[in-house]
Scaffold this motif. Structure first.
Motif, mmCIF file in Angstrom:
data_model
loop_
_atom_site.group_PDB
_atom_site.id
_atom_site.type_symbol
_atom_site.label_atom_id
_atom_site.label_comp_id
_atom_site.label_asym_id
_atom_site.label_seq_id
_atom_site.Cartn_x
_atom_site.Cartn_y
_atom_site.Cartn_z
ATOM 1 N N ILE A 71 0.870 -1.307 0.159
ATOM 2 C CA ILE A 71 -0.017 -0.196 0.075
ATOM 3 C C ILE A 71 0.845 1.345 0.205
ATOM 4 O O ILE A 71 0.482 2.240 -0.208
ATOM 5 N N ILE A 87 1.027 7.070 -0.238
ATOM 6 C CA ILE A 87 0.408 5.790 -0.594
ATOM 7 C C ILE A 87 0.649 5.492 -1.936
ATOM 8 O O ILE A 87 0.743 6.310 -3.012
ATOM 9 N N SER A 88 0.716 4.367 -2.526
ATOM 10 C CA SER A 88 0.689 3.798 -3.746
ATOM 11 C C SER A 88 -0.502 4.488 -4.622
ATOM 12 O O SER A 88 -1.565 4.422 -4.004
ATOM 13 N N ASP A 90 -2.198 2.821 -6.775
ATOM 14 C CA ASP A 90 -3.219 1.693 -7.028
ATOM 15 C C ASP A 90 -3.985 1.523 -5.485
ATOM 16 O O ASP A 90 -5.084 1.505 -5.645
ATOM 17 N N TYR A 91 -3.526 1.889 -4.548
ATOM 18 C CA TYR A 91 -4.054 1.801 -3.410
ATOM 19 C C TYR A 91 -4.944 2.814 -3.192
ATOM 20 O O TYR A 91 -6.252 2.728 -2.833
ATOM 21 N N ALA A 94 -7.962 2.290 -5.518
ATOM 22 C CA ALA A 94 -8.914 1.273 -4.651
ATOM 23 C C ALA A 94 -9.607 1.910 -3.327
ATOM 24 O O ALA A 94 -10.890 1.648 -3.419
#
Length: 581
Positions: A71, A87-88, A90-91, A94
């Motif tokens: 994450i 934070i990434s 992708d996370y 999401a």
RNA sequence: GUUCUAGUAGCUCAGUCGGAUAGAGCGAUAGCCUCCUAAGCUGUAGGUCGGAGGUUCAAUUCCUCUCUAGAACGCCA
């Protein structure tokens, strides 16, 4: 739904524990250095103190257990021992998807609580003036914030309709219209009619009578006398009073409607009358009520008071009720009707001693459970440039309707208006300007009212926010419907987009804070920031012309999300949205 | 007199359960429209966070004192 802060805090707490540091050291906050990271944790300083170890070493240990978690884009230790977190993408995507699939946009819904909000507090027979503005605006917003968090919120105007002001008005009427049948002892409400009143006369009488009573002792006595008689339901006074209330409420409602302020109940002091006998009984049963200097009072002192809190007067020496009486009786009434978890009083901060007394008395007498939160959500005053309560140039008090007219007129004169704005939009812009200009200031503080600042079309204003909304609407309108329906977030293409997402996924924190502190200014600030981010995004990218279809669909989705978040916050502030301008 | 609240950029205000270079709007100043609304965007200047002590690795934030302003302090609401 857990917020990003909750999730990160839990992860950090675990990591501290894994390294044998017991304690809630993992608290994560939004970064104070957005140039360095999105979130930060300063827990290693606290741990360092307890475990007698360098904060840097502790932070390194904690980070090493987390560094492989997907994450994080990165998590690292900075200088003395800060833990910096990013934070990434992708996370982030999401989390954002989770938030946007929730109809409440991630705002935690607490559905088993009821809050009664007492705002307005205007006196009947008295036109609404600028002094009534803040309580109306703040109260309306607090009600909506409570509703946004799933709670049941009951708005009550709690009119001042049963005290001395009524006696003053009627006293003045007895002198102006001595022939009126209602003043004679033989008045029969079933037979005799009440003279028709017009609102302008009514609005003029109160200030006149109020001034007169301060200069004329006899008149004051007369008014007090009439008040006592009215409270004992003297048939003629009572019938006249009913007429005054009727006329006055209609007039008040007009002003509140213009401000988009709605009350669920138009109760007043009068409506608590039925509960006064019960109040007296309860106070007597608990041996709280005693005679002092001819009045009946209750002691509300507490041991650790720094200063003497005077007893609260329940019955005056002439046996009349005062506002403490009706406020306490109203608490009984509200407890019976609503069983609230909290009662919030949005009333001028100058009345804090009064509410302190009332709350203590209510708790002492057990009028509400000990767990009920009685809160004086005190508001400051609107001052002029001299730092004193705002007056017109002539030194008078500005009526609310005049005030609103002036703002609408100024907004309408804006040069950008000539092509774009119809009258209805100008009205909405004016109300937005007034409300945002008020709510951006902290609830409890006085602020200096500057008419130019309020009506300025530039800067941190309600107009700016609505302008951004109008631009969003315009883009969406111009796009193919199919694209709008298929909009979807594939990727994050810029820092601005990342900041927008971070803003949106933190809505819950903003609403929670605003609710807990009864402070709408946090929502104003967040809303403004989101609008600025949109504006930047808008200037950096040309959405309609974008050729990369994935990019375009992502951007459209982002706009739809921003719009939803803005609408949610506008609702909470009690500001009406516009389609275009 | 006592108590409370406030004092942050030229102006109006945020922020603070103690954390890294104190933020925004207005105003000042330098730029940006052949392109989805320029009521917009970007940059620059501007601060010993009222003053003095103290606690702390760290204070605008906590404590004490002090100055200044406002408010409240039993029969108005």
């Amino acid at each position: 739904m857990k917020t990003i802060i909750d999730i990160l805090t839990a992860k950090l707490n675990d990591a501290f524990k894994t390294n044998n540091y017991e304690g809630p050291f993992g608290t994560v906050n939004i970064s104070s250095r957005p140039d360095l990271c999105q979130f930060q944790c300063n827990g290693s300083f606290a741990a360092a103190k307890i475990y007698k170890k360098a904060p840097f070493v502790i932070a390194e240990e904690v980070v090493s257990t987390l560094v492989n978690d997907a994450i994080f884009k990165n998590i690292q230790v900075e200088k003395p021992g800060f833990i910096n977190i990013n934070i990434s993408d992708d996370y982030l995507i999401a989390i954002l998807k989770e938030v946007t699939s929730d109809p409440h946009m991630g705002i935690t819904q607490i559905t088993d609580e009821t809050i009664v909000i007492d705002y307005g507090g205007a006196n009947v027979a008295k036109p609404l003036h600028i002094g009534h503005l803040r309580t109306a605006i703040i109260g309306e917003s607090l009600k909506r914030i409570a509703r946004s968090t799933g709670r049941t919120a009951v708005g009550d105007v709690h009119l001042g309709d049963w005290g001395l002001p009524m006696g003053l008005v009627i006293a003045e009427m007895t002198e102006r219209y001595p022939d009126w049948k209602c003043f004679s002892e033989s008045f029969d409400p079933n037979v005799d009619k009440i003279a028709t009143l017009d609102v302008n006369t009514l609005n003029e009488i109160y200030p006149f009578a109020s001034k007169k009573s301060s200069q004329n002792e006899d008149f004051k006595l007369k008014a007090q006398n009439i008040t006592a008689k009215l409270q004992n339901h003297h048939p003629g006074y009572y019938a006249l009073w009913q007429e005054i209330i009727k006329i006055s409420k209609i007039d008040m409602k007009k002003s509140y409607d213009r401000l988009n302020v709605e009350f669920d109940y138009w109760y007043g002091e009068y409506d608590s009358e039925d509960y006064i006998p019960e109040l007296i009984e309860v106070l007597n049963d608990n041996n709280l009520l005693y005679e002092s200097n001819g009045a009946m009072v209750v002691d509300v002192k507490e041991d650790n008071d720094k200063v003497d809190i005077p007893p609260i007067i329940i019955k005056k020496s002439n046996n009349a009720n005062v506002y403490a009486t009706t406020d306490l009786a109203t608490i009984i009434q509200r407890e019976k009707y609503f069983h609230p978890n909290g009662i919030w009083y949005v009333v001028d901060s100058r009345q804090s001693l009064h509410f302190n007394q009332v709350f203590r008395c209510a708790k002492k007498a057990g009028l509400v459970p000990q767990t009920t939160k009685l809160i004086h959500a005190a508001n400051g005053t609107i001052n002029g440039s001299d730092g004193k309560p705002y007056k017109t140039r002539e030194g008078g008090i500005m009526q609310l309707s005049t005030f609103i007219d002036i703002i609408i007129e100024t907004i309408s004169k804006n040069p950008n208006n000539e092509i774009n704005c119809d009258n209805d939009i100008n009205k909405k812009l004016a109300i937005a300007a007034i409300k945002f200009g008020d709510l951006i200031n902290h609830r409890s503080k006085d602020y200096i009212f500057d008419i130019d600042k309020f009506t300025s079309p530039e800067g941190k204003t309600g107009v700016y926010i609505l302008y951004m909304l109008a631009r969003m609407n315009s883009i969406i309108k111009k796009l193919d419907e199919e694209k709008v329906n298929n909009a979807m977030l594939y990727n994050i293409y810029s820092d601005t987009e990342r900041d927008i997402i971070l803003n949106v996924i933190q809505l819950n924190d903003v609403f929670t804070k605003s609710f807990n502190e009864q402070a709408p200014n946090y929502i104003c600030e967040n809303l403004y920031q989101l609008s600025v981010l949109f504006s930047k995004f808008y200037h950096d990218n040309h959405i309609i012309k974008e050729a990369d279809i994935q990019k375009q669909l992502s951007w459209i989705k982002l706009i739809l999300i921003i719009r939803e978040a803005i609408l949610k916050q506008l609702y909470a502030l009690g500001i009406e949205a516009v389609e275009a301008m």
